[in-house]
Design a protein around this motif. Structure first.
Motif, mmCIF file in Angstrom:
data_model
loop_
_atom_site.group_PDB
_atom_site.id
_atom_site.type_symbol
_atom_site.label_atom_id
_atom_site.label_comp_id
_atom_site.label_asym_id
_atom_site.label_seq_id
_atom_site.Cartn_x
_atom_site.Cartn_y
_atom_site.Cartn_z
ATOM 1 N N SER A 44 25.180 3.952 56.855
ATOM 2 C CA SER A 44 25.715 2.777 56.448
ATOM 3 C C SER A 44 26.337 2.897 54.684
ATOM 4 O O SER A 44 26.955 2.032 54.291
ATOM 5 N N THR A 45 25.882 4.273 54.017
ATOM 6 C CA THR A 45 26.394 4.057 52.715
ATOM 7 C C THR A 45 27.601 5.115 52.348
ATOM 8 O O THR A 45 28.395 5.152 51.819
ATOM 9 N N TYR A 46 28.012 5.619 53.748
ATOM 10 C CA TYR A 46 28.862 6.617 53.672
ATOM 11 C C TYR A 46 30.248 5.916 53.364
ATOM 12 O O TYR A 46 30.273 4.729 53.668
ATOM 13 N N PRO A 47 31.282 6.452 52.475
ATOM 14 C CA PRO A 47 31.231 8.046 52.082
ATOM 15 C C PRO A 47 30.294 8.204 50.785
ATOM 16 O O PRO A 47 30.447 9.407 50.103
ATOM 17 N N GLU A 48 29.415 7.250 50.376
ATOM 18 C CA GLU A 48 28.531 7.675 49.113
ATOM 19 C C GLU A 48 27.209 8.243 49.794
ATOM 20 O O GLU A 48 27.047 8.174 50.787
ATOM 21 N N GLU A 49 26.503 9.149 49.131
ATOM 22 C CA GLU A 49 25.326 9.637 49.531
ATOM 23 C C GLU A 49 24.322 8.387 49.299
ATOM 24 O O GLU A 49 24.218 7.566 48.475
ATOM 25 N N CYS A 50 23.174 8.364 50.517
ATOM 26 C CA CYS A 50 22.134 7.412 50.329
ATOM 27 C C CYS A 50 21.135 8.268 49.820
ATOM 28 O O CYS A 50 21.110 9.530 49.518
ATOM 29 N N CYS A 51 19.946 7.574 49.566
ATOM 30 C CA CYS A 51 18.603 8.303 48.958
ATOM 31 C C CYS A 51 17.365 7.233 49.364
ATOM 32 O O CYS A 51 17.731 6.255 49.530
ATOM 33 N N GLY A 52 16.497 7.740 49.398
ATOM 34 C CA GLY A 52 15.135 7.057 49.541
ATOM 35 C C GLY A 52 14.245 8.094 49.324
ATOM 36 O O GLY A 52 13.851 9.210 49.243
ATOM 37 N N LEU A 53 12.896 7.482 49.581
ATOM 38 C CA LEU A 53 11.616 8.092 49.273
ATOM 39 C C LEU A 53 10.909 8.077 50.738
ATOM 40 O O LEU A 53 10.841 7.351 51.613
ATOM 41 N N LEU A 54 9.999 9.236 50.895
ATOM 42 C CA LEU A 54 9.150 9.589 52.057
ATOM 43 C C LEU A 54 7.750 9.339 51.752
ATOM 44 O O LEU A 54 7.270 10.018 50.791
ATOM 45 N N LEU A 55 7.170 8.188 52.267
ATOM 46 C CA LEU A 55 5.718 7.921 51.826
ATOM 47 C C LEU A 55 4.868 8.467 53.168
ATOM 48 O O LEU A 55 5.161 8.327 54.176
ATOM 49 N N GLY A 56 3.907 9.205 52.629
ATOM 50 C CA GLY A 56 2.826 9.642 53.672
ATOM 51 C C GLY A 56 1.649 10.301 53.248
ATOM 52 O O GLY A 56 1.060 10.011 52.243
ATOM 53 N N LYS A 57 1.170 11.273 53.982
ATOM 54 C CA LYS A 57 -0.056 12.063 53.421
ATOM 55 C C LYS A 57 -0.134 13.421 53.629
ATOM 56 O O LYS A 57 0.925 13.968 54.513
ATOM 57 N N HIS A 58 -0.630 14.117 52.871
ATOM 58 C CA HIS A 58 -0.738 15.844 52.676
ATOM 59 C C HIS A 58 -1.900 16.067 53.327
ATOM 60 O O HIS A 58 -2.968 15.299 53.133
ATOM 61 N N ARG A 59 -1.786 16.558 54.309
ATOM 62 C CA ARG A 59 -3.209 17.075 55.412
ATOM 63 C C ARG A 59 -2.904 18.914 55.329
ATOM 64 O O ARG A 59 -2.285 19.210 56.328
ATOM 65 N N GLY A 60 -3.556 19.561 54.523
ATOM 66 C CA GLY A 60 -3.554 21.061 54.710
ATOM 67 C C GLY A 60 -2.238 21.531 54.463
ATOM 68 O O GLY A 60 -1.387 20.931 53.403
ATOM 69 N N ASP A 61 -1.518 22.164 55.321
ATOM 70 C CA ASP A 61 -0.263 22.762 55.341
ATOM 71 C C ASP A 61 0.991 21.716 55.943
ATOM 72 O O ASP A 61 2.115 21.939 56.060
ATOM 73 N N VAL A 62 0.333 20.597 56.423
ATOM 74 C CA VAL A 62 1.312 19.689 57.163
ATOM 75 C C VAL A 62 1.284 18.114 56.103
ATOM 76 O O VAL A 62 0.601 17.810 55.910
ATOM 77 N N LYS A 63 2.649 17.710 56.165
ATOM 78 C CA LYS A 63 2.805 16.430 55.375
ATOM 79 C C LYS A 63 3.293 15.552 56.739
ATOM 80 O O LYS A 63 4.007 15.792 57.518
ATOM 81 N N THR A 64 2.676 14.529 56.651
ATOM 82 C CA THR A 64 2.822 13.435 57.396
ATOM 83 C C THR A 64 3.674 12.324 56.972
ATOM 84 O O THR A 64 3.005 11.392 56.290
ATOM 85 N N LEU A 65 4.854 11.870 57.400
ATOM 86 C CA LEU A 65 5.420 10.767 56.910
ATOM 87 C C LEU A 65 4.958 9.403 57.765
ATOM 88 O O LEU A 65 4.990 9.437 58.890
ATOM 89 N N VAL A 66 4.803 8.293 56.935
ATOM 90 C CA VAL A 66 4.265 7.072 57.359
ATOM 91 C C VAL A 66 5.370 6.093 57.415
ATOM 92 O O VAL A 66 5.238 5.292 58.066
ATOM 93 N N GLU A 67 6.222 6.115 56.059
ATOM 94 C CA GLU A 67 7.066 5.271 55.789
ATOM 95 C C GLU A 67 8.432 5.606 55.090
ATOM 96 O O GLU A 67 8.137 6.590 54.170
ATOM 97 N N VAL A 68 9.436 5.379 55.694
ATOM 98 C CA VAL A 68 10.751 5.614 54.873
ATOM 99 C C VAL A 68 11.096 4.388 53.969
ATOM 100 O O VAL A 68 11.053 3.409 54.331
ATOM 101 N N LEU A 69 11.376 4.782 52.744
ATOM 102 C CA LEU A 69 11.666 3.506 51.801
ATOM 103 C C LEU A 69 12.966 3.945 51.097
ATOM 104 O O LEU A 69 13.265 4.738 50.221
ATOM 105 N N PRO A 70 14.017 3.364 51.794
ATOM 106 C CA PRO A 70 15.515 3.209 51.295
ATOM 107 C C PRO A 70 15.260 2.793 49.609
ATOM 108 O O PRO A 70 14.897 2.047 49.704
#
Length: 160
Positions: free
Chosen positions: A21-47
């Motif tokens: 939707s933002t092409y030809p510009e770069e989009c960006c956003g944040l990844l919200l979630g949890k750290h558990r040991g060696d794995v990060k689990t994404l819970v929500e995408v925040l544009p």
């Protein structure tokens, strides 16, 4: 092997749709979630808005590969500090963390640039979406190693 990132297929789709939707510009956003040991689990995408402009460019004068007057959002992204702080507070209120950042590379591979590396933080995952002629075509996650170099990050996509 570094950390892994778990996400739902809906998260991947949301990021790819934002990138298209933002092409030809770069989009960006944040990844919200949890750290558990060696794995990060994404819970929500925040544009977030791409805040790249002259002021943002001037905040990074020492980053190699940045040319004076390089204010184009087709090659750079920036998330405004107040957007980051608000997201951090909202996430904390819901018992989540910012676990990463995503952005797109219009008509370029989903490989971090020198600028991406220079501004990256070690604890985050960095999802990059390649968008060729308006269509998302590659989706990769990266994380920094102890030498501040990007390494591919294992991405586990759960079909929702």
């Amino acid at each position: 092997m570094g950390m892994g990132l778990r996400l739902d297929s809906e998260h991947q789709l949301a990021i790819q749709n934002h990138a298209e939707s933002t092409y030809p510009e770069e989009c960006c956003g944040l990844l919200l979630g949890k750290h558990r040991g060696d794995v990060k689990t994404l819970v929500e995408v925040l544009p977030t808005p791409n805040n790249w402009d002259g002021e943002a460019a001037d905040a990074y004068p020492m980053v190699e590969g940045k040319h004076q007057g390089d204010y184009s959002r087709q090659r750079r992204f920036s998330i405004a500090p107040e957007v980051l702080l608000r997201a951090q507070k909202d996430a904390r209120d819901r018992n989540l963390d910012i676990i990463g950042i995503y952005h797109s590379h219009p008509d370029h591979p989903a490989v971090p640039s020198e600028f991406d590396r220079a501004i990256a933080w070690q604890q985050y995952s960095y999802i990059i979406v390649a968008v060729e002629e308006g269509k998302a075509c590659d989706f990769r996650s990266w994380s920094l190693d102890e030498h501040h170099q990007f390494q591919p990050e294992e991405t586990i996509i759960i079909k929702g």
